[in-house]
Enzyme design. Structure first.
Site, mmCIF file in Angstrom:
data_model
loop_
_atom_site.group_PDB
_atom_site.id
_atom_site.type_symbol
_atom_site.label_atom_id
_atom_site.label_comp_id
_atom_site.label_asym_id
_atom_site.label_seq_id
_atom_site.Cartn_x
_atom_site.Cartn_y
_atom_site.Cartn_z
ATOM 1 N N ARG B 118 -19.749 -1.130 34.111
ATOM 2 C CA ARG B 118 -18.846 -0.398 33.203
ATOM 3 C C ARG B 118 -18.297 0.886 33.818
ATOM 4 O O ARG B 118 -17.902 1.795 33.096
ATOM 5 C CB ARG B 118 -19.522 -0.082 31.869
ATOM 6 C CG ARG B 118 -19.955 -1.332 31.110
ATOM 7 C CD ARG B 118 -20.218 -1.066 29.652
ATOM 8 N NE ARG B 118 -20.821 -2.237 29.028
ATOM 9 C CZ ARG B 118 -22.136 -2.434 28.921
ATOM 10 N NH1 ARG B 118 -22.973 -1.522 29.388
ATOM 11 N NH2 ARG B 118 -22.599 -3.517 28.358
ATOM 12 N N LYS B 140 -3.662 3.249 38.578
ATOM 13 C CA LYS B 140 -3.441 1.861 38.166
ATOM 14 C C LYS B 140 -4.226 0.936 39.072
ATOM 15 O O LYS B 140 -4.077 0.980 40.293
ATOM 16 C CB LYS B 140 -1.952 1.503 38.233
ATOM 17 C CG LYS B 140 -1.142 2.050 37.095
ATOM 18 C CD LYS B 140 0.233 1.390 37.078
ATOM 19 C CE LYS B 140 1.095 1.946 35.967
ATOM 20 N NZ LYS B 140 2.438 1.314 35.963
ATOM 21 N N GLU B 182 9.440 2.546 48.288
ATOM 22 C CA GLU B 182 8.910 3.418 47.228
ATOM 23 C C GLU B 182 9.245 4.878 47.522
ATOM 24 O O GLU B 182 9.460 5.671 46.596
ATOM 25 C CB GLU B 182 7.390 3.239 47.083
ATOM 26 C CG GLU B 182 6.946 1.824 46.727
ATOM 27 C CD GLU B 182 7.093 1.463 45.244
ATOM 28 O OE1 GLU B 182 7.473 2.336 44.429
ATOM 29 O OE2 GLU B 182 6.838 0.291 44.904
ATOM 30 N N LYS B 224 4.868 11.715 42.495
ATOM 31 C CA LYS B 224 4.061 10.806 41.683
ATOM 32 C C LYS B 224 2.981 11.560 40.914
ATOM 33 O O LYS B 224 2.740 11.289 39.740
ATOM 34 C CB LYS B 224 3.436 9.721 42.547
ATOM 35 C CG LYS B 224 2.558 8.783 41.727
ATOM 36 C CD LYS B 224 2.636 7.354 42.127
ATOM 37 C CE LYS B 224 1.933 6.468 41.101
ATOM 38 N NZ LYS B 224 1.838 5.077 41.523
ATOM 39 N N GLU B 234 1.352 5.923 30.889
ATOM 40 C CA GLU B 234 2.673 5.327 30.881
ATOM 41 C C GLU B 234 3.185 5.059 29.473
ATOM 42 O O GLU B 234 3.573 3.952 29.120
ATOM 43 C CB GLU B 234 2.674 4.021 31.701
ATOM 44 C CG GLU B 234 4.080 3.571 32.032
ATOM 45 C CD GLU B 234 4.103 2.468 33.082
ATOM 46 O OE1 GLU B 234 3.356 2.582 34.070
ATOM 47 O OE2 GLU B 234 4.858 1.511 32.901
ATOM 48 N N ARG B 238 6.291 8.248 32.823
ATOM 49 C CA ARG B 238 5.729 7.499 33.946
ATOM 50 C C ARG B 238 6.450 6.173 34.167
ATOM 51 O O ARG B 238 6.499 5.668 35.291
ATOM 52 C CB ARG B 238 4.231 7.244 33.733
ATOM 53 C CG ARG B 238 3.598 6.475 34.888
ATOM 54 C CD ARG B 238 2.092 6.522 34.898
ATOM 55 N NE ARG B 238 1.570 5.773 36.038
ATOM 56 C CZ ARG B 238 0.311 5.762 36.422
ATOM 57 N NH1 ARG B 238 -0.571 6.481 35.756
ATOM 58 N NH2 ARG B 238 -0.090 5.067 37.459
ATOM 59 N N ASN B 242 8.798 2.805 37.560
ATOM 60 C CA ASN B 242 8.994 1.363 37.698
ATOM 61 C C ASN B 242 10.437 0.993 38.033
ATOM 62 O O ASN B 242 10.814 -0.172 37.905
ATOM 63 C CB ASN B 242 8.562 0.652 36.412
ATOM 64 C CG ASN B 242 7.062 0.742 36.205
ATOM 65 O OD1 ASN B 242 6.283 0.581 37.136
ATOM 66 N ND2 ASN B 242 6.641 1.026 34.988
ATOM 67 N N HIS B 245 11.249 -2.345 39.475
ATOM 68 C CA HIS B 245 10.036 -3.160 39.450
ATOM 69 C C HIS B 245 10.127 -4.344 38.489
ATOM 70 O O HIS B 245 9.481 -5.361 38.714
ATOM 71 C CB HIS B 245 8.819 -2.304 39.089
ATOM 72 C CG HIS B 245 8.328 -1.473 40.231
ATOM 73 N ND1 HIS B 245 9.110 -0.545 40.873
ATOM 74 C CD2 HIS B 245 7.122 -1.441 40.877
ATOM 75 C CE1 HIS B 245 8.420 0.040 41.842
ATOM 76 N NE2 HIS B 245 7.211 -0.480 41.864
ATOM 77 N N HIS B 249 9.423 -7.605 40.147
ATOM 78 C CA HIS B 249 8.296 -8.475 39.784
ATOM 79 C C HIS B 249 8.778 -9.902 39.540
ATOM 80 O O HIS B 249 8.073 -10.860 39.873
ATOM 81 C CB HIS B 249 7.598 -7.945 38.530
ATOM 82 C CG HIS B 249 6.668 -6.798 38.809
ATOM 83 N ND1 HIS B 249 6.043 -6.096 37.793
ATOM 84 C CD2 HIS B 249 6.244 -6.243 39.959
ATOM 85 C CE1 HIS B 249 5.294 -5.146 38.321
ATOM 86 N NE2 HIS B 249 5.395 -5.213 39.637
ATOM 87 N N HIS B 262 5.874 -6.554 48.323
ATOM 88 C CA HIS B 262 6.178 -5.822 47.092
ATOM 89 C C HIS B 262 7.347 -4.854 47.299
ATOM 90 O O HIS B 262 8.293 -4.816 46.497
ATOM 91 C CB HIS B 262 4.937 -5.062 46.628
ATOM 92 C CG HIS B 262 5.171 -4.178 45.443
ATOM 93 N ND1 HIS B 262 5.446 -4.683 44.180
ATOM 94 C CD2 HIS B 262 5.195 -2.825 45.313
ATOM 95 C CE1 HIS B 262 5.633 -3.673 43.340
ATOM 96 N NE2 HIS B 262 5.470 -2.541 43.992
#
Lengths: 366, 366
Positions: B118, B140, B182, B224, B234, B238, B242, B245, B249, B262
């Site tokens: 955990r 992330k 990026e 960032k 987000e 934030r 993206n 993206h 994606h 990517h």
């Protein structure tokens, strides 16, 4: 209906306890942010309560996700059924996952909610006594790993816990007893007067007296909520809730998940903690025997499996999460109603505890 | 060495950037609480840097966990290798997981750290430009699901990000370019002067000039860190990170994970976002063309795969996390240096964007 609050700042949430709460839509709606809801349940609970809960969510778009029933399915493969159900129904990050069932359903649905799109809303509707008094409160979620129980998981708090006490009417007697193990635990670790109350009310509880059950659930949840509020991530006092669990997990792991119910393993494990506390001179033999007797009256096993050797226990306990930098921390009792977490004990006392004659102890009380 | 701070209250952490930081044990030790350390890396990076990092951790008990290399392995089966490695070495909840590698290693090691018992401590040592300027900062973590990229994961912050710019000397040119996608993104969304700087320094960056690289990484991480500090989960600003993206994606999913890097998919996806912003009249054709030209100078693709139809894009974008209650939110540009997140646009403009002739646009700049 009684309402408790688990106090965790921004992530505080209510626990509603009462009869017939499944049929009260107005208790659920304020805690659901989007339009999508996924009800995660299992093949045993679905025929009993899925339709009623779905009816109380008529204003939402609801998808049911039905898992196979049992601790042996608390693994990654079953978790995938939840993710696939959510993705196939195109649930987005504003979905709410509702766990309808016992501790296994709650742990898996909660962990799925914690991980799905990096976290979505989550509601617990526990339908077993064990999950109502223990696993649904406090935010521990997760799955088992072939090498250890609950090794993969997250601390993830629900938005709401909704406990309908009527659901206990369909619970098998063996599972009711298993839940009572955790109820008794709260008395042992922090509430001696509750032990006396349990001695007076054990027959009523096992006869499903709703007033007695409601009182026991309320008192157990209040104890757990207080401990969790003080120590969400188990860096201190929360660890006392693991009374009997280090020994108990060893039993569950050794016997194979699901052979002993969790509560049954905790009962036998707690008897071992009582015995070790007595051997350390912290409690008297009479206090130890009083504890054993309450578990027996709840219909619970108080003798660990005869096939388990002290070496078996040591092997399984060594991978338990209670190990910090190689030292094994155990929850023991200073007295009935006061638990302590310690790794400061003679190793011989632990060995003697693992090798004690529990059959003889049990017969003395029988 | 330069040090930035990501400001997240109790969970704030430093980013150290400089040459040769892998060989500086005193930068690591203050962020490791226990005695156990697991270094998660992959089969490509291990021969290059594992020994050096291990030498800097001589005072700890270190276990290496070496994963296969590639986005196609960013899945549950590979994650299991990390859990099994930790459990087999009997790592307890005070262990520290260190990610040594690119974004895939960082995402998986971070998610494993978030879930193991955990949650255990976590350090990022990114060795690719992409992970240094993007994925190692911001918390992330996650894995892919057969039905969608990064669908399973957690927000989980590291204790430290250690960026040794010398590791870029062994990075393939194609991956350096992918990282530059990026870097360019930060200029487009919030820092127009940085775009001008990139136009002046693109050749130096591609020639691995350490001074230019250090400056670009520092400025990217600062952008960032500022955005993440303002909006960790987000819910607002934030999401502008993206840019490109959602389209990107869709390209990655359609082509199969790992076929396009990517950063390559983000470059082509950002060109689509530039085109849509131009079609909405928010930026001029000249500004769009300026953006396209920078990506081309970085050695990046600016044309989406010829086999992808608008219907293919729509299908893949519909399961993206940027969908809220069925409305598709896109990151678009109000001007160069100012991004906005919106679901308020005519559907025809999106359709026209998906069907635009990017080959012609690219050739005009060629």
């Amino acid at each position: 209906m009684q309402t408790l609050k688990v106090d965790l700042g921004e992530r505080s949430y209510p626990i509603h306890i009462g009869e017939g709460l499944l049929d009260q839509p107005q208790l659920l709606a304020p805690h659901i942010a989007g339009r999508q809801v996924a009800i995660v349940t299992n093949a045993t609970v679905a025929p009993l309560y899925l339709e009623r809960l779905t009816r109380s969510l008529a204003q939402f778009s609801v998808v049911p996700i039905i898992l196979p029933d049992g601790e042996s399915f608390k693994n990654w493969e079953t978790l995938q059924l939840i993710f696939s159900g959510l993705l196939t129904a195109r649930h987005d990050r504003r979905t709410t996952v509702i766990a309808l069932g016992g501790g296994v359903v709650g742990d898996m649905a909660g962990f799925a909610a914690a991980c799905y799109q990096r976290g979505v809303d989550f509601i617990q509707v526990p339908t077993t006594l064990l999950s109502q008094v223990d696993s649904s409160v406090g935010g521990k979620t997760g799955i088992n790993h072939p090498l250890g129980k609950n090794m993969i998981g997250a601390f993830y708090q629900p938005n709401l816990v909704l406990i309908d006490t009527q659901t206990l009417n369909t619970l098998p007697a063996r599972e009711l007893s298993a839940g009572l193990a955790e109820v008794i635990k709260y008395g042992l670790i922090c509430d001696e007067p509750f032990l006396t109350w349990l001695e007076d009310n054990m027959d009523a509880l096992r006869a499903l007296d709703q007033v007695a059950l409601t009182a026991a659930i309320q008192r157990s949840c209040a104890a757990k909520a207080e401990v969790v509020g003080a120590d969400e991530r188990e860096t201190g006092v929360r660890a006392t809730l693991n009374l009997g669990h280090t020994f108990g997990h060893a039993i569950e792991t050794h016997m194979g998940y699901g052979v002993w119910l969790h509560g049954e393993a905790v009962a036998a494990g707690t008897v071992m903690a009582l015995e070790m506390s007595a051997r350390l001179g912290w409690i008297s033999d009479a206090e130890r025997d009083r504890g054993i007797r309450i578990f027996q009256r709840a219909g619970l096993p108080v003798v660990p499996p005869s096939e388990m050797t002290p070496a078996d226990f040591m092997q399984h306990m060594a991978v338990d999460k209670k190990v910090i930098d190689g030292r094994m921390r155990l929850v023991l009792l200073r007295r009935l109603g006061e638990a302590t977490v310690t790794d400061d004990y003679p190793q011989e006392v632990l060995q003697a505890t693992l090798g004690a004659d529990y059959r003889a102890l049990a017969q003395l009380k029988g």
